[in-house]
Each structure stands twice: as C-alpha cells, then as structure tokens.
Scaffold this active site. Structure first.
Site, mmCIF file in Angstrom:
data_model
loop_
_atom_site.group_PDB
_atom_site.id
_atom_site.type_symbol
_atom_site.label_atom_id
_atom_site.label_comp_id
_atom_site.label_asym_id
_atom_site.label_seq_id
_atom_site.Cartn_x
_atom_site.Cartn_y
_atom_site.Cartn_z
ATOM 1 N N ASP A 11 0.861 -1.191 0.000
ATOM 2 C CA ASP A 11 0.000 0.000 0.000
ATOM 3 C C ASP A 11 0.895 1.238 0.000
ATOM 4 O O ASP A 11 2.081 1.163 0.339
ATOM 5 C CB ASP A 11 -0.915 0.027 1.233
ATOM 6 C CG ASP A 11 -1.872 1.215 1.213
ATOM 7 O OD1 ASP A 11 -2.518 1.445 0.170
ATOM 8 O OD2 ASP A 11 -1.965 1.944 2.209
ATOM 9 N N SER A 12 0.293 2.367 -0.352
ATOM 10 C CA SER A 12 1.034 3.622 -0.299
ATOM 11 C C SER A 12 1.454 3.939 1.140
ATOM 12 O O SER A 12 2.419 4.667 1.353
ATOM 13 C CB SER A 12 0.162 4.755 -0.835
ATOM 14 O OG SER A 12 -1.013 4.846 -0.045
ATOM 15 N N CYS A 74 -4.093 -1.411 -2.381
ATOM 16 C CA CYS A 74 -4.271 0.027 -2.501
ATOM 17 C C CYS A 74 -5.130 0.232 -3.747
ATOM 18 O O CYS A 74 -4.748 -0.199 -4.847
ATOM 19 C CB CYS A 74 -2.904 0.693 -2.683
ATOM 20 S SG CYS A 74 -2.976 2.456 -3.027
ATOM 21 N N GLU A 159 -3.804 9.246 8.021
ATOM 22 C CA GLU A 159 -2.343 9.085 8.098
ATOM 23 C C GLU A 159 -1.767 9.909 9.256
ATOM 24 O O GLU A 159 -0.748 9.570 9.828
ATOM 25 C CB GLU A 159 -1.674 9.508 6.779
ATOM 26 C CG GLU A 159 -1.924 8.547 5.628
ATOM 27 C CD GLU A 159 -0.925 7.388 5.548
ATOM 28 O OE1 GLU A 159 0.273 7.614 5.753
ATOM 29 O OE2 GLU A 159 -1.368 6.253 5.288
ATOM 30 N N CYS A 193 -11.220 2.550 -0.704
ATOM 31 C CA CYS A 193 -9.867 2.937 -0.284
ATOM 32 C C CYS A 193 -9.574 2.154 0.977
ATOM 33 O O CYS A 193 -10.413 2.101 1.885
ATOM 34 C CB CYS A 193 -9.798 4.442 -0.004
ATOM 35 S SG CYS A 193 -8.237 4.946 0.771
ATOM 36 N N HIS A 195 -7.764 2.662 3.409
ATOM 37 C CA HIS A 195 -7.671 3.428 4.668
ATOM 38 C C HIS A 195 -9.040 3.579 5.345
ATOM 39 O O HIS A 195 -9.120 3.762 6.557
ATOM 40 C CB HIS A 195 -7.149 4.838 4.392
ATOM 41 C CG HIS A 195 -5.676 4.938 4.188
ATOM 42 N ND1 HIS A 195 -5.032 4.387 3.116
ATOM 43 C CD2 HIS A 195 -4.717 5.544 4.936
ATOM 44 C CE1 HIS A 195 -3.741 4.669 3.197
ATOM 45 N NE2 HIS A 195 -3.530 5.360 4.300
HETATM 46 N N1 DGL Z 1 -5.026 3.184 0.629
HETATM 47 C C1 DGL Z 1 -5.014 3.745 -0.688
HETATM 48 C C2 DGL Z 1 -6.216 3.264 -1.480
HETATM 49 O O1 DGL Z 1 -6.773 2.208 -1.190
HETATM 50 C C3 DGL Z 1 -4.964 5.249 -0.844
HETATM 51 C C4 DGL Z 1 -4.132 6.033 0.004
HETATM 52 C C5 DGL Z 1 -3.434 7.148 -0.701
HETATM 53 O O2 DGL Z 1 -4.052 8.132 -1.113
HETATM 54 O O3 DGL Z 1 -2.231 7.003 -0.773
HETATM 55 O O4 DGL Z 1 -6.613 3.927 -2.405
#
Ligand code: DGL
Length: 274
Positions: A11-12, A74, A159, A193, A195
């Site tokens: 993931d990012s 991600c 974050e 997403c 997150h």
């Molecule tokens: N967790 C990432 C996703 O599922 C996005 C997070 C980011 O913007 O880096 O899209």
C-alpha cells in the site's frame, strides 16, 4: 520444488494493513511481507504516471526479495498502475510472478449487496478519476447504477491519526452527504480505499440505517484464497511458516507507532530505501 517465499502486500502507507489483517486471518499458514510506501504517501492525488512509477518500484522490490505474488492492497495503485504492470511489465520481463489488485475482487461481487441496484463508491480522487469502479462493475452487473464521491481529506486525516477527533467529523459528513445527495436510492456504499475502514463507525453514524457499508478486507482475503486454489503454480512457490514481516520507505519508528491501529496488533517494521 520447496516453497520459500512470502506473499507480498503493498500500500502507499498504512491502509493496506486493514487488508493484510483479513488475509492473515483467512490464510494464517502462509508467510507475508508488507511494504508501505509511507515516504511518498498519499498516492490519491498523484498523476497516473507517478502512481505507476512508484508502484512499479515497490513491485520490483518485492520481486527482488523473491515474492511470487504481489497484492496491491491500494485502490489507487490498483486503479492507476495494475493494468500497465500486468499487461506490459510482467509480459515484457517474462517473469512467472503475478500482481493482483483489490478492485476486481470487490466489483465482481458488488451486485450481491444491493437491493435497490444503486451503489455508491467512496474513494480517493485518483481512483474516482480513473472510473475503474463504474467500468468494472458494469462488466459484471450492467444493471447497477454507480455513483462516486472523492474524499481527498480522509487519507491525510487518517495518516496523521486525526480521524477520531472532532475535526474529522466535518469532512466525514461532507463527503458522505455529497455521495448520498447523488441519489436517494443508494443502499450500499463500497469503501474504495483501504484506509477508510478506520472511519467505519463515524461514517455509519452519518448514514441512514438503510445504507450498508462494505469494506474490502474480507472480500480480498476470500478472493486470494480462491486464486491460490486455482493457481497451484503460484501457490507452491509461497512459503508457509506463518511469518509476517513489515517494511516501510519512511521511519520505522513512526510506522510502528501508527500501524497498530490499522493492523489491530503491535508491529515491528524495518525501513527500506528503494
Ligand atoms: N489506501 C489507498 C487506497 O486504497 C490510498 C491512500 C493514498 O491516497 O495514498 O486507495
């Protein structure tokens, strides 16, 4: 052939840990290696080219560690980089390794969740702009109506560990209202997403009781189990010592401090330089 290599989860930043948690619960015997590209997160507002380049570098790092299979946990990377990696990089290099995303497993079962046939997607700006969700859902369920809302403030709030505070409430409600404002018939919202599961409680409090929220962790875990059962040539290359290791491209100390809230238990990571 002996099995020696972990399944990679990427993931990012921290969000993919919500997916890894479900995967480890479903497939506890396998080894996993997680990489968060925290030094360059968030990816959500970045261009296609940038997300592709960053994701490709992380995939190559996993391959250099011997991982036979990489899960892009991600949505932004799955939306912007996966296709090029699958259709060009893997083919050009002739590698037997594989890379999978999180959008396909989610969209192929979306129709199971809705009664009204009206589905909302909450995701990063990049995922929304890519139109990946509407395009993929139409392939499996052409009769569904799909509505999208970008939530650019949510990943930064999460974050920075500000998502539980009252300051987050305004932005949670703002994007939830904007999505529901597109149709009164929406009865299912996909969290597009990785997150966003951290916002589940606050988000549910902004929605009418008739709307269900769907997170991806368990869906991706089920889909991975099915993939491994179908692809024995990959499965035999995955090691099974029940070991999970964590890496970040930024400070390991910071990662360990924040990661627990995503993963549900303490984490000890190492910093890597790509
Ligand atoms: N967790 C990432 C996703 O599922 C996005 C997070 C980011 O913007 O880096 O899209």
């Amino acid at each position: 052939m002996s099995s020696e290599y972990p399944i990679a989860v990427f993931d990012s930043g921290y969000g993919g840990l919500t997916v890894l948690q479900s995967i480890v619960k479903k497939l506890p015997e396998y080894d996993f290696i997680y990489l968060g590209d925290n030094a360059r997160a968030p990816y959500g507002n970045r261009s296609f080219q940038t997300v592709y380049q960053y994701t490709r570098e992380c995939v190559q790092w996993f391959f250099s560690k011997g991982c036979p299979l990489v899960i892009l946990a991600c949505n932004t990377a799955s939306a912007k980089a996966l296709r090029t990696i699958q259709q060009h990089d893997l083919i050009d290099s002739g590698t037997p390794n594989r890379v999978l995303g999180v959008i396909r497993p989610t969209t192929e079962i979306t129709g199971r969740f809705t009664k009204t046939g009206h589905v909302g997607i909450l995701a990063t700006q990049g995922t929304v702009n890519s139109n990946s969700y509407p395009i993929e859902i139409q392939k499996f369920f052409p009769e569904l109506k799909v509505y999208q809302q970008a939530c650019p403030m949510w990943v930064p709030l999460i974050e920075n560990n500000e998502h539980q505070g009252s300051g987050a409430d305004f932005f949670i409600k703002k994007y939830a209202d904007a999505l529901l404002g597109q149709s009164a018939l929406i009865d299912t919202i996909l969290l597009g997403c990785t997150h966003y599961p951290l916002l589940l409680n606050k988000l549910a409090a902004c929605l009418p009781g008739t709307v269900s929220l769907i997170a991806q962790g368990d869906i991706v875990a089920e889909s991975l189990a099915a993939y491994l059962a179908r692809h024995k040539e990959i499965e035999v290359r995955c090691s099974k010592k029940a070991k999970v290791s964590f890496y970040t491209t930024d400070s390991a100390e910071d990662f360990d401090r924040h990661a627990g809230i995503f993963y549900g238990s303490e984490i000890h990571s190492e910093e890597v330089f790509l």
